[in-house]
Design an enzyme around this catalytic site. Structure first.
Site, PDB file in Angstrom:
ATOM      1  N   GLU A  34       4.239  -5.151   7.247  1.00  0.00           N
ATOM      2  CA  GLU A  34       3.372  -4.135   7.856  1.00  0.00           C
ATOM      3  C   GLU A  34       3.745  -3.832   9.299  1.00  0.00           C
ATOM      4  OE1 GLU A  34       2.307  -6.500   5.812  1.00  0.00           O
ATOM      5  OE2 GLU A  34       0.675  -5.764   4.543  1.00  0.00           O
ATOM      6  N   GLY A  75       0.775  -5.039   0.839  1.00  0.00           N
ATOM      7  CA  GLY A  75      -0.356  -5.138  -0.096  1.00  0.00           C
ATOM      8  C   GLY A  75       0.059  -5.760  -1.422  1.00  0.00           C
ATOM      9  N   ALA A  94       0.861  -1.176   0.000  1.00  0.00           N
ATOM     10  CA  ALA A  94       0.000   0.000   0.000  1.00  0.00           C
ATOM     11  C   ALA A  94       0.902   1.233   0.000  1.00  0.00           C
ATOM     12  CB  ALA A  94      -0.885  -0.016   1.241  1.00  0.00           C
ATOM     13  N   GLU A 105      -0.113  -9.386  -0.810  1.00  0.00           N
ATOM     14  CA  GLU A 105      -1.548  -9.711  -0.727  1.00  0.00           C
ATOM     15  C   GLU A 105      -2.200  -9.691  -2.110  1.00  0.00           C
ATOM     16  OE1 GLU A 105      -2.072  -6.600   2.210  1.00  0.00           O
ATOM     17  OE2 GLU A 105      -2.923  -8.070   3.593  1.00  0.00           O
TER      18      GLU A 105
HETATM   19  N1  CO8 Z   1       4.514   3.409  -0.305  1.00  0.00           N
HETATM   20  C1  CO8 Z   1       4.899   4.629  -0.756  1.00  0.00           C
HETATM   21  N2  CO8 Z   1       6.085   4.867  -1.346  1.00  0.00           N
HETATM   22  C2  CO8 Z   1       6.925   3.819  -1.470  1.00  0.00           C
HETATM   23  C3  CO8 Z   1       6.600   2.524  -1.029  1.00  0.00           C
HETATM   24  C4  CO8 Z   1       5.321   2.337  -0.421  1.00  0.00           C
HETATM   25  N3  CO8 Z   1       4.895   1.140   0.002  1.00  0.00           N
HETATM   26  N4  CO8 Z   1       7.647   1.712  -1.300  1.00  0.00           N
HETATM   27  C5  CO8 Z   1       8.591   2.469  -1.880  1.00  0.00           C
HETATM   28  N5  CO8 Z   1       8.160   3.737  -1.988  1.00  0.00           N
HETATM   29  C6  CO8 Z   1       8.878   4.894  -2.536  1.00  0.00           C
HETATM   30  C7  CO8 Z   1       9.974   5.371  -1.580  1.00  0.00           C
HETATM   31  O1  CO8 Z   1       9.438   6.197  -0.575  1.00  0.00           O
HETATM   32  C8  CO8 Z   1      10.892   6.105  -2.516  1.00  0.00           C
HETATM   33  O2  CO8 Z   1      10.340   7.363  -2.780  1.00  0.00           O
HETATM   34  P1  CO8 Z   1      11.296   8.684  -2.875  1.00  0.00           P
HETATM   35  O3  CO8 Z   1      12.131   8.453  -4.096  1.00  0.00           O
HETATM   36  O4  CO8 Z   1      10.328   9.796  -3.008  1.00  0.00           O
HETATM   37  O5  CO8 Z   1      12.111   8.704  -1.631  1.00  0.00           O
HETATM   38  C9  CO8 Z   1      10.811   5.273  -3.788  1.00  0.00           C
HETATM   39  O6  CO8 Z   1       9.592   4.520  -3.702  1.00  0.00           O
HETATM   40  C10 CO8 Z   1      11.943   4.297  -3.915  1.00  0.00           C
HETATM   41  O7  CO8 Z   1      11.986   3.510  -2.718  1.00  0.00           O
HETATM   42  P2  CO8 Z   1      13.340   2.996  -2.084  1.00  0.00           P
HETATM   43  O8  CO8 Z   1      14.397   4.046  -2.211  1.00  0.00           O
HETATM   44  O9  CO8 Z   1      13.035   2.488  -0.732  1.00  0.00           O
HETATM   45  O10 CO8 Z   1      13.670   1.812  -3.114  1.00  0.00           O
HETATM   46  P3  CO8 Z   1      14.574   0.526  -2.896  1.00  0.00           P
HETATM   47  O11 CO8 Z   1      14.687  -0.088  -4.237  1.00  0.00           O
HETATM   48  O12 CO8 Z   1      15.816   0.863  -2.135  1.00  0.00           O
HETATM   49  O13 CO8 Z   1      13.707  -0.442  -1.925  1.00  0.00           O
HETATM   50  C11 CO8 Z   1      11.701  -1.593  -1.232  1.00  0.00           C
HETATM   51  C12 CO8 Z   1      12.534  -1.066  -2.405  1.00  0.00           C
HETATM   52  C13 CO8 Z   1      12.440  -2.717  -0.529  1.00  0.00           C
HETATM   53  C14 CO8 Z   1      10.400  -2.111  -1.849  1.00  0.00           C
HETATM   54  C15 CO8 Z   1      11.424  -0.452  -0.233  1.00  0.00           C
HETATM   55  O14 CO8 Z   1      10.976   0.693  -0.932  1.00  0.00           O
HETATM   56  C16 CO8 Z   1      10.394  -0.771   0.828  1.00  0.00           C
HETATM   57  O15 CO8 Z   1      10.703  -1.438   1.794  1.00  0.00           O
HETATM   58  N6  CO8 Z   1       9.149  -0.260   0.660  1.00  0.00           N
HETATM   59  C17 CO8 Z   1       8.111  -0.371   1.660  1.00  0.00           C
HETATM   60  C18 CO8 Z   1       7.571  -1.760   1.781  1.00  0.00           C
HETATM   61  C19 CO8 Z   1       6.490  -1.834   2.836  1.00  0.00           C
HETATM   62  O16 CO8 Z   1       6.691  -1.546   3.998  1.00  0.00           O
HETATM   63  N7  CO8 Z   1       5.305  -2.247   2.392  1.00  0.00           N
HETATM   64  C20 CO8 Z   1       4.156  -2.408   3.263  1.00  0.00           C
HETATM   65  C21 CO8 Z   1       3.316  -1.204   3.189  1.00  0.00           C
HETATM   66  S1  CO8 Z   1       1.922  -1.314   4.269  1.00  0.00           S
HETATM   67  C22 CO8 Z   1       0.802  -2.267   3.410  1.00  0.00           C
HETATM   68  O17 CO8 Z   1       1.058  -2.709   2.337  1.00  0.00           O
HETATM   69  C23 CO8 Z   1      -0.499  -2.509   4.107  1.00  0.00           C
HETATM   70  C24 CO8 Z   1      -1.495  -3.252   3.216  1.00  0.00           C
HETATM   71  C25 CO8 Z   1      -2.875  -2.899   3.633  1.00  0.00           C
HETATM   72  C26 CO8 Z   1      -3.937  -3.292   2.670  1.00  0.00           C
HETATM   73  C27 CO8 Z   1      -3.654  -3.015   1.216  1.00  0.00           C
HETATM   74  C28 CO8 Z   1      -4.316  -1.796   0.699  1.00  0.00           C
HETATM   75  C29 CO8 Z   1      -3.761  -1.442  -0.699  1.00  0.00           C
END
Ligand code: CO8
Length: 253
Positions: free
Chosen positions: A127, A104, A63, A107
């Site tokens: 999460e 997500g 998400a 999921e």
């Molecule tokens: N949401 C918003 N922005 C994101 C997300 C995200 N989930 N993931 C990455 N981004 C953005 C980063 O903020 C960054 O933005 P900016 O350039 O503006 O700083 C850009 O994408 C690149 O990200 P990274 O520099 O972190 O990229 P990497 O290649 O180093 O890492 C990863 C990739 C491993 C995927 C890393 O970005 C990461 O860990 N992301 C978050 C993963 C996470 O915690 N996901 C769970 C989110 S909560 C959730 O999914 C709840 C589900 C609920 C129901 C579903 C409803 C849709």
């Protein structure tokens, strides 16, 4: 557009998530577009099987954290349930997963009927690391897929598993070299699309609904669906072709 819908012919459609700047995070626009594509494909007679994919680096990073960081419970509740469309999709759905499938994103893959993962793919439910719990089936579908002890470890630590670990625990159907993920998923989709469509839908329906029913009720559901097959053209054709030692001509009815 953050997603693209492509018709690949032979009864197969491909949905791509394309929001690289946010690692394919599932904001409202992406979820709404996926739901719209799925709804369109559900109604499209020519589509028999659908492949859902991201990019070669990321399936979906979950998400959109930035879009919900300051949200209130009431605001979260007011969000449309775009996932309902996926839950109700009656045709086979294949997820082609390269790179990250997190939160997500994992999921979303779990909504598919078959998951093809690249060797470098990583799947997880992180999460807990941002102070929430999964909200689109991660505590339920994941546990049903892999069992309590593997699911709990993923959910409580937030640590992802590799594609090979996911395969060993039954979280993905098949692991292939990264560069072959989409081709393999599309080839499988085409193979499924060429088979009797009513049977494919009934298999999906009975497996999905039956998983949450008592065994006797689920077996009754299966028997009724099985019997209904004998009212289809493709059953008559499939069995006649077998007996006559020729290739069947299925018509999807
Ligand atoms: N949401 C918003 N922005 C994101 C997300 C995200 N989930 N993931 C990455 N981004 C953005 C980063 O903020 C960054 O933005 P900016 O350039 O503006 O700083 C850009 O994408 C690149 O990200 P990274 O520099 O972190 O990229 P990497 O290649 O180093 O890492 C990863 C990739 C491993 C995927 C890393 O970005 C990461 O860990 N992301 C978050 C993963 C996470 O915690 N996901 C769970 C989110 S909560 C959730 O999914 C709840 C589900 C609920 C129901 C579903 C409803 C849709």
């Amino acid at each position: 557009m953050e997603t693209r819908l492509e018709r690949l012919g032979d009864g197969v459609a491909l949905i791509r998530i394309d929001r690289p700047e946010a690692r394919n995070a599932l904001n409202a626009a992406v979820r709404e577009q996926i739901a719209a594509h799925i709804q369109e494909l559900a109604a499209d007679e020519a589509t028999r099987c659908v492949v859902l994919t991201g990019s070669d680096k990321v399936f979906a990073a979950g998400a959109d954290i930035k879009a919900m960081a300051q949200a209130s419970p009431a605001e979260m509740m007011a969000r449309p349930d775009y996932w309902a469309v996926l839950r109700a999709f009656p045709k086979p759905l294949i997820a082609a997963v390269n790179g990250w499938a997190l939160g997500g994103g994992c999921e979303l893959a779990l909504h598919a009927d078959i998951i093809i993962a690249g060797e470098s793919a990583k799947l997880g439910q992180p999460e807990i690391k941002v102070g929430i719990i999964p909200g689109a089936g991660g505590t339920q579908r994941l546990t049903r897929a892999v069992g309590k002890y593997k699911a709990m470890k993923m959910l409580l630590t937030g640590e992802p598993v590799t594609a090979r670990e996911a395969e060993a625990m039954g979280l993905v159907s098949e692991v292939v070299p990264d560069a072959e993920v989409l081709d393999r998923a599309v080839a499988l989709a085409k193979a499924i699309a060429a088979l009797p469509a009513v049977a494919a839908r009934k298999i999906k329906e009975v497996v999905t609904l039956g998983a949450d029913m008592p065994l006797e009720a689920a077996l009754a559901l299966e028997r009724q669906a099985f019997q209904l097959m004998f009212d289809t053209h493709d059953q008559k054709e499939g069995m006649a072709a077998f007996i006559e030692k020729r290739t069947p001509k299925f018509e999807g009815r």
